[in-house]
Design a protein around this motif. Sequence first.
Motif, PDB file in Angstrom:
ATOM      1  N   GLU A 193      -3.175  -2.563  -2.253  1.00 15.86           N
ATOM      2  CA  GLU A 193      -3.673  -2.976  -0.880  1.00 15.86           C
ATOM      3  C   GLU A 193      -3.981  -4.539  -0.701  1.00 15.86           C
ATOM      4  N   ALA A 227       0.753  -1.043   0.110  1.00 16.41           N
ATOM      5  CA  ALA A 227      -0.044  -0.086  -0.164  1.00 16.41           C
ATOM      6  C   ALA A 227       0.936   1.282   0.110  1.00 16.41           C
ATOM      7  N   ASP A 253      -7.279  -0.615  -6.443  1.00 14.16           N
ATOM      8  CA  ASP A 253      -7.019  -1.236  -5.223  1.00 14.16           C
ATOM      9  C   ASP A 253      -5.964  -2.475  -5.170  1.00 14.16           C
TER      10      ASP A 253
END
Length: 368
Positions: free
Chosen positions: A349, A19, A346
Amino acid sequence: MIRFRGALLSKSGLPRPYAQSRPLEIAALELPDPGAGEVLVRIRAASLCRSDLSVVTGARPWPLPMVIGHEAAGRVVRVGANVTTLATGDAVVLVYLPQCGACARCAAGQPWLCETGVAANRKGELLTGGTRLVHRGEKVHHHMGLAAFAEYALVAEASAIRIPKAVPPQDACVFGCAVLCGAGTALNTAAIAQGQSVAVIGLGAVGLSTILGAKSAGASCIAAVDRLEAKFALARALGATETALPQAAPRGAFDHAIECSGTLEGFELAMALVHRGGKVTTLGLPGPDAAYPLKLAPLVADGLTVQGSYLGSCVTRRDVPRFIELYRAGQFPAASLVSHRIGLEDLNEALDRLAEGRALRQVIEFAG
Ligand SMILES: [Zn+2]
Ligand SMILES: [Zn+2]
């Protein structure tokens, strides 16, 4: 030529958490029109597999930069010359080993070991030769002939298998790797017979797919083994008849043990769980240097079989439709293998969740 976005890996081995280090960049990419034997696929859903993580960590060397992703479903939007099995508008599952149909292994009826396909994959190229992806004027490699974490993928015809249009892509995508590997290993490689007993070690999406395959084969006892008890309820829901922590699994008790954890400990356990005459099948991929000292006398005296399984020994044109039919009959509930639904942005993550063992399949759903 088409312009779109995809997940580009330029450097492997960046530190966790991803992340923060952000190994995957959502980059502007280009692809040409499909050439002979190629199709352009609009990706509708793609899912993250542990093999993607090994590209990001650099545990296995791959040519970079590369667009990763090898488990996806979509629609054919353009078809090149000489394509005979696909047409514009077809719904497809992408498969991570294009089976050429012409090499020695394909000719011998073992297309899951296709030599031409694996050689192209290792170079980050298409089965039809070379790369097509471009980022800022530079060539980009294709992961497993697919590069599926992107809005579009240009693939060889053999990398895309037609499925019924009614199958939702967010369910279909997991058939390209998890289900082929897991169910294929149970049904093809191990060839579990009706009434046999099997221990499945490692309850990720591939292990759970192995349980689905074992159930479909008619196994009478399916023992699900994992270090995390939290995984047992889902394993039971999908067909496991027993669950056990590794230390509690009964030794010398099973006709088959299938190692899906990708660890040396998992393989050692698999060897201990089968009875005399038992069959150990491994599909887990530990680090390239993981080694096991095979004792030859017990191998002979106990009449053991030990084998590896690549791509679940699947003939993709036969087995993707076959497993999709089992899904449509309610026997392969693909959505049970999915823990998260995410967007392309995303992915970093999602890599953290995967690395920390906090996810099953995480499916990228593409708008439109
Ligand atoms: Zn995979
Ligand atoms: Zn071949």
